[in-house]
Design a protein around this motif. Structure first.
Motif, PDB file in Angstrom:
ATOM      1  N   ASP A   1      39.007  52.071  14.687  1.00 36.40           N
ATOM      2  CA  ASP A   1      38.633  53.354  15.287  1.00 36.40           C
ATOM      3  C   ASP A   1      38.389  53.270  16.792  1.00 36.40           C
ATOM      4  O   ASP A   1      37.921  54.225  17.394  1.00 36.40           O
ATOM      5  CB  ASP A   1      37.368  53.897  14.615  1.00 36.40           C
ATOM      6  CG  ASP A   1      37.607  54.263  13.157  1.00 36.40           C
ATOM      7  OD1 ASP A   1      38.730  54.710  12.842  1.00 36.40           O
ATOM      8  OD2 ASP A   1      36.689  54.088  12.347  1.00 36.40           O
ATOM      9  N   VAL A   2      38.696  52.134  17.384  1.00 26.40           N
ATOM     10  CA  VAL A   2      38.477  51.975  18.825  1.00 26.40           C
ATOM     11  C   VAL A   2      39.636  52.616  19.582  1.00 26.40           C
ATOM     12  O   VAL A   2      40.808  52.378  19.270  1.00 26.40           O
ATOM     13  CB  VAL A   2      38.346  50.472  19.198  1.00 26.40           C
ATOM     14  CG1 VAL A   2      38.251  50.297  20.700  1.00 26.40           C
ATOM     15  CG2 VAL A   2      37.135  49.885  18.505  1.00 26.40           C
ATOM     16  N   ALA A   3      39.302  53.418  20.578  1.00 23.73           N
ATOM     17  CA  ALA A   3      40.302  54.180  21.314  1.00 23.73           C
ATOM     18  C   ALA A   3      41.382  53.292  21.918  1.00 23.73           C
ATOM     19  O   ALA A   3      41.080  52.334  22.624  1.00 23.73           O
ATOM     20  CB  ALA A   3      39.625  54.985  22.426  1.00 23.73           C
TER      21      ALA A   3
ATOM     22  N   THR B   1      33.206  45.471  19.723  1.00 23.00           N
ATOM     23  CA  THR B   1      34.414  46.284  19.835  1.00 23.00           C
ATOM     24  C   THR B   1      34.473  47.095  21.126  1.00 23.00           C
ATOM     25  O   THR B   1      35.556  47.413  21.601  1.00 23.00           O
ATOM     26  CB  THR B   1      34.557  47.233  18.635  1.00 23.00           C
ATOM     27  OG1 THR B   1      33.429  48.132  18.618  1.00 23.00           O
ATOM     28  CG2 THR B   1      34.615  46.467  17.335  1.00 23.00           C
ATOM     29  N   CYS B   2      33.324  47.400  21.711  1.00 29.37           N
ATOM     30  CA  CYS B   2      33.324  48.245  22.909  1.00 29.37           C
ATOM     31  C   CYS B   2      34.050  47.582  24.083  1.00 29.37           C
ATOM     32  O   CYS B   2      34.476  48.267  25.011  1.00 29.37           O
ATOM     33  CB  CYS B   2      31.902  48.624  23.301  1.00 29.37           C
ATOM     34  SG  CYS B   2      30.872  47.239  23.814  1.00 29.37           S
ATOM     35  N   PHE B   3      34.214  46.275  24.024  1.00 24.94           N
ATOM     36  CA  PHE B   3      34.885  45.558  25.112  1.00 24.94           C
ATOM     37  C   PHE B   3      36.405  45.484  24.915  1.00 24.94           C
ATOM     38  O   PHE B   3      37.102  44.928  25.760  1.00 24.94           O
ATOM     39  CB  PHE B   3      34.325  44.143  25.236  1.00 24.94           C
ATOM     40  CG  PHE B   3      32.854  44.108  25.495  1.00 24.94           C
ATOM     41  CD1 PHE B   3      32.336  44.509  26.715  1.00 24.94           C
ATOM     42  CD2 PHE B   3      31.975  43.699  24.509  1.00 24.94           C
ATOM     43  CE1 PHE B   3      30.970  44.501  26.959  1.00 24.94           C
ATOM     44  CE2 PHE B   3      30.607  43.671  24.742  1.00 24.94           C
ATOM     45  CZ  PHE B   3      30.102  44.076  25.966  1.00 24.94           C
ATOM     46  N   LEU B   4      36.887  46.034  23.797  1.00 20.56           N
ATOM     47  CA  LEU B   4      38.295  45.859  23.463  1.00 20.56           C
ATOM     48  C   LEU B   4      39.079  47.168  23.438  1.00 20.56           C
ATOM     49  O   LEU B   4      40.251  47.176  23.075  1.00 20.56           O
ATOM     50  CB  LEU B   4      38.411  45.137  22.114  1.00 20.56           C
ATOM     51  CG  LEU B   4      37.787  43.735  22.131  1.00 20.56           C
ATOM     52  CD1 LEU B   4      37.652  43.185  20.714  1.00 20.56           C
ATOM     53  CD2 LEU B   4      38.586  42.793  22.998  1.00 20.56           C
TER      54      LEU B   4
ATOM     55  N   SER C   1      37.647  41.571   9.067  1.00 22.66           N
ATOM     56  CA  SER C   1      36.456  42.220   9.632  1.00 22.66           C
ATOM     57  C   SER C   1      36.735  42.739  11.033  1.00 22.66           C
ATOM     58  O   SER C   1      36.341  43.857  11.391  1.00 22.66           O
ATOM     59  CB  SER C   1      35.281  41.242   9.684  1.00 22.66           C
ATOM     60  OG  SER C   1      34.907  40.835   8.405  1.00 22.66           O
ATOM     61  N   ILE C   2      37.399  41.922  11.838  1.00 27.15           N
ATOM     62  CA  ILE C   2      37.718  42.331  13.207  1.00 27.15           C
ATOM     63  C   ILE C   2      38.666  43.523  13.188  1.00 27.15           C
ATOM     64  O   ILE C   2      38.458  44.519  13.890  1.00 27.15           O
ATOM     65  CB  ILE C   2      38.330  41.161  13.997  1.00 27.15           C
ATOM     66  CG1 ILE C   2      37.329  40.018  14.124  1.00 27.15           C
ATOM     67  CG2 ILE C   2      38.797  41.629  15.374  1.00 27.15           C
ATOM     68  CD1 ILE C   2      37.928  38.726  14.632  1.00 27.15           C
ATOM     69  N   ARG C   3      39.692  43.407  12.370  1.00 29.77           N
ATOM     70  CA  ARG C   3      40.692  44.479  12.303  1.00 29.77           C
ATOM     71  C   ARG C   3      40.064  45.801  11.878  1.00 29.77           C
ATOM     72  O   ARG C   3      40.338  46.847  12.459  1.00 29.77           O
ATOM     73  CB  ARG C   3      41.795  44.064  11.337  1.00 29.77           C
ATOM     74  CG  ARG C   3      42.993  44.948  11.357  1.00 29.77           C
ATOM     75  CD  ARG C   3      44.058  44.379  10.475  1.00 29.77           C
ATOM     76  NE  ARG C   3      45.295  45.097  10.678  1.00 29.77           N
ATOM     77  CZ  ARG C   3      46.417  44.769  10.131  1.00 29.77           C
ATOM     78  NH1 ARG C   3      46.486  43.695   9.355  1.00 29.77           N
ATOM     79  NH2 ARG C   3      47.494  45.460  10.340  1.00 29.77           N
ATOM     80  N   GLU C   4      39.212  45.752  10.882  1.00 33.32           N
ATOM     81  CA  GLU C   4      38.550  46.975  10.415  1.00 33.32           C
ATOM     82  C   GLU C   4      37.642  47.554  11.492  1.00 33.32           C
ATOM     83  O   GLU C   4      37.611  48.769  11.700  1.00 33.32           O
ATOM     84  CB  GLU C   4      37.742  46.690   9.148  1.00 33.32           C
ATOM     85  CG  GLU C   4      38.611  46.491   7.928  1.00 33.32           C
ATOM     86  CD  GLU C   4      37.821  46.078   6.695  1.00 33.32           C
ATOM     87  OE1 GLU C   4      36.567  46.028   6.756  1.00 33.32           O
ATOM     88  OE2 GLU C   4      38.461  45.806   5.665  1.00 33.32           O
TER      89      GLU C   4
END
Length: 195
Positions: A90-92, A59-62, A83-86
């Motif tokens: 919380d990703v900025a 997720t840090c890359f998105l 799973s991806i959506r969840e």
């Protein structure tokens, strides 16, 4: 996709890091589908080992991205998308949505494209608005070419005053008023015309 032994990374990660932040990122299930979308001039990635392999570490890359998940049409595909959506919730500044394409059971984006759909259809079904300039090239000759440079493209370039290059990624080749999402098919059709 192992960057170093034991460390898994997203497919096409170096390209993702260079992909402009204002352009959508598609997440699919498998390298074949990711490659297919990249050939159209989009960017797509996937996680290693299929539908059960998404990790929060990806997720840090998105962050700050518009992420569109195109799951396979089956239970594992839907679980993968969830799973991806969840993990991205919380990703900025990450905007994430799931788009289930109307395909047969176990079908994927490649099947959908093989059934005659193209880049305009995908852009529309994902509700991304008008096709952006970076995905279009509209020569006045009526030929629409955006892909790996080959004989067909060199011929079209010769007909476009002031145009010296085309994108490396295949989008659509328009020959004789018909759209071809497969550059090879367009080149075969183009051989019927003397350039």
């Amino acid at each position: 996709f192992e960057a170093t032994p034991g460390i898994m990374v997203l497919y096409r990660l170096p390209e993702l890091l260079e992909w402009p932040a204002d352009r959508p990122v598609f997440i699919v299930e498998g390298e074949k589908d990711a490659d297919r979308l990249c050939e159209l001039g989009l960017f797509a990635t996937t996680s290693p080992y299929g539908a059960s392999s998404w990790s929060w570490e990806y997720t840090c890359f998105l962050g700050g991205r518009d992420v569109i998940i195109l799951p396979d049409n089956d239970a594992p595909g839907r679980q993968y998308a969830q799973s991806i959506r969840e993990s991205l919730s919380d990703v900025a500044e990450c905007r994430c949505r799931v788009v289930q394409l109307p395909v047969r059971y176990k079908g994927d984006v490649s099947d959908w494209l093989d059934s005659g759909h193209g880049i305009n259809d995908l852009w529309s079904i994902c509700e991304l608005g008008p096709l952006p300039d970076w995905l279009t090239l509209a020569p006045t000759t009526g030929y629409h070419v955006n892909g790996p440079v080959g004989d067909l493209q060199r011929a079209v370039l010769a007909e476009l005053p002031g145009q010296t290059t085309l994108s490396r990624r295949a989008l659509t080749v328009r020959v004789f008023g018909a759209d071809y999402d497969n550059l090879g098919a367009a080149e075969r059709k183009a051989t019927e015309r003397r350039w």
